[in-house]
Design a protein around this motif. Structure first.
Motif, short mmCIF file in Angstrom:
data_model
loop_
_atom_site.label_atom_id
_atom_site.label_comp_id
_atom_site.label_asym_id
_atom_site.label_seq_id
_atom_site.Cartn_x
_atom_site.Cartn_y
_atom_site.Cartn_z
N VAL A 26 0.83 -1.17 0.03
CA VAL A 26 0.10 -0.04 0.03
C VAL A 26 0.92 1.22 -0.10
CG1 VAL A 26 -1.83 1.23 1.25
CG2 VAL A 26 -2.04 -1.12 1.01
N ALA A 29 2.09 1.82 -3.49
CA ALA A 29 1.20 2.23 -4.37
C ALA A 29 0.82 3.74 -4.04
CB ALA A 29 -0.12 1.46 -4.17
N GLU A 32 3.56 5.85 -5.46
CA GLU A 32 3.40 5.75 -7.13
C GLU A 32 2.29 6.82 -7.40
OE1 GLU A 32 2.02 2.93 -10.34
OE2 GLU A 32 3.31 1.91 -8.91
N ARG A 33 1.07 6.93 -6.53
CA ARG A 33 -0.03 7.80 -6.77
C ARG A 33 0.65 9.17 -6.65
NH1 ARG A 33 -5.78 7.74 -4.09
NH2 ARG A 33 -5.49 5.59 -4.97
N PRO A 159 -5.12 -4.99 -6.77
CA PRO A 159 -4.84 -3.69 -7.32
C PRO A 159 -6.02 -2.69 -6.87
CG PRO A 159 -4.19 -5.18 -8.80
CD PRO A 159 -4.98 -6.20 -7.81
N GLN A 160 -7.36 -3.28 -7.14
CA GLN A 160 -8.70 -2.48 -6.58
C GLN A 160 -8.39 -2.32 -5.13
OE1 GLN A 160 -11.45 -3.80 -4.88
NE2 GLN A 160 -12.36 -1.72 -4.86
N ASP A 163 -5.87 0.34 -4.11
CA ASP A 163 -6.21 1.53 -4.47
C ASP A 163 -7.12 2.37 -3.36
OD1 ASP A 163 -5.94 3.52 -6.55
OD2 ASP A 163 -8.04 3.13 -7.11
N THR A 164 -8.19 1.39 -3.10
CA THR A 164 -9.10 1.91 -2.03
C THR A 164 -8.44 2.24 -0.69
OG1 THR A 164 -10.96 0.46 -2.85
CG2 THR A 164 -11.37 1.20 -0.59
N CYS A 166 -5.25 3.46 -0.46
CA CYS A 166 -4.53 4.66 -0.57
C CYS A 166 -5.67 5.76 -0.56
CB CYS A 166 -3.96 4.67 -2.33
SG CYS A 166 -2.57 3.68 -2.28
N ASP A 167 -6.83 5.65 -1.17
CA ASP A 167 -7.84 6.80 -1.00
C ASP A 167 -8.09 6.88 0.50
OD1 ASP A 167 -8.29 6.79 -3.61
OD2 ASP A 167 -10.00 5.33 -3.69
#
Length: 187
Positions: A26, A29, A32-33, A159-160, A163-164, A166-167
């Motif tokens: 995480v 990611a 990276e974001r 991946p999904q 991503d959550t 990270c949000d």
């Protein structure tokens, strides 16, 4: 405002794809974001990025999971970040795969990384973002399960889910813990 986002994991290629290292994944990611790279520094790899008015110091401790508190304490002190702006991303056996739980404090729930952080900070009052890894293992096989790779079905969903997470970490920094918990704990 400055925040310390800590992804827990173990260093070394043999641990890279394990369930126990989801915190590192995480953190990777998130960096990276934000378009930032990790640099090897004292007690870990560190990346610094911005989202709106928040500066995020992202840390992947190099102290191994069970000694994570050393790195957290050092970087809190170095960057002058108070405990209420620390978020630790960690794997959790008690949650089904991919489940997300954001809490502002609580017990270590038997997690040695969290136990060491609480010991060295002298407090349980730091936020943790728990990533459910499930507990589908036979009795006595917990260590092999935690240090094992995700199944192919789980890997397809990672991946999904990452991503959550990270949000949720970004929401913690921009909106505050309460709002982020309301938004993400129900999903």
């Amino acid at each position: 405002m400055k925040y310390l986002i800590v992804g827990l994991g173990n260093i070394g290629a043999e641990y890279a794809q394990t369930r126990h290292n989801i915190g590192f994944r995480v953190a990777d990611a998130l960096a990276e974001r934000l378009g930032v790279r990790f640099e090897t520094k004292r007690y870990g790899d560190v990346a610094v990025g911005r989202v709106k008015n928040a500066q995020l110091v992202i840390l992947k401790p190099s102290t191994y999971m069970n000694l994570s508190g050393e790195a957290v304490r050092y970087w809190m002190s170095t960057e002058k970040i108070p405990i209420e702006r620390v978020l630790v991303i960690v794997d959790d056996l008690a949650l089904p795969f991919g489940a997300l739980r954001l809490k502002t404090k609580g017990s270590d729930a038997g997690h040695n990384g969290l136990k060491n952080i609480a010991q060295l900070l002298g407090s349980q009052a730091y936020a943790r973002l728990r990533f459910g890894i499930g507990n589908d293992y036979p009795q006595g096989a917990q260590i092999n399960y935690v240090l094992g790779a995700f199944s192919s079905e789980e890997s397809a969903e990672l991946p999904q889910r990452i991503d959550t997470f990270c949000d949720a970490a970004i929401a913690f920094c921009l909106e505050g813990a309460s709002s982020a918990m309301n938004r993400f704990n129900s999903k």
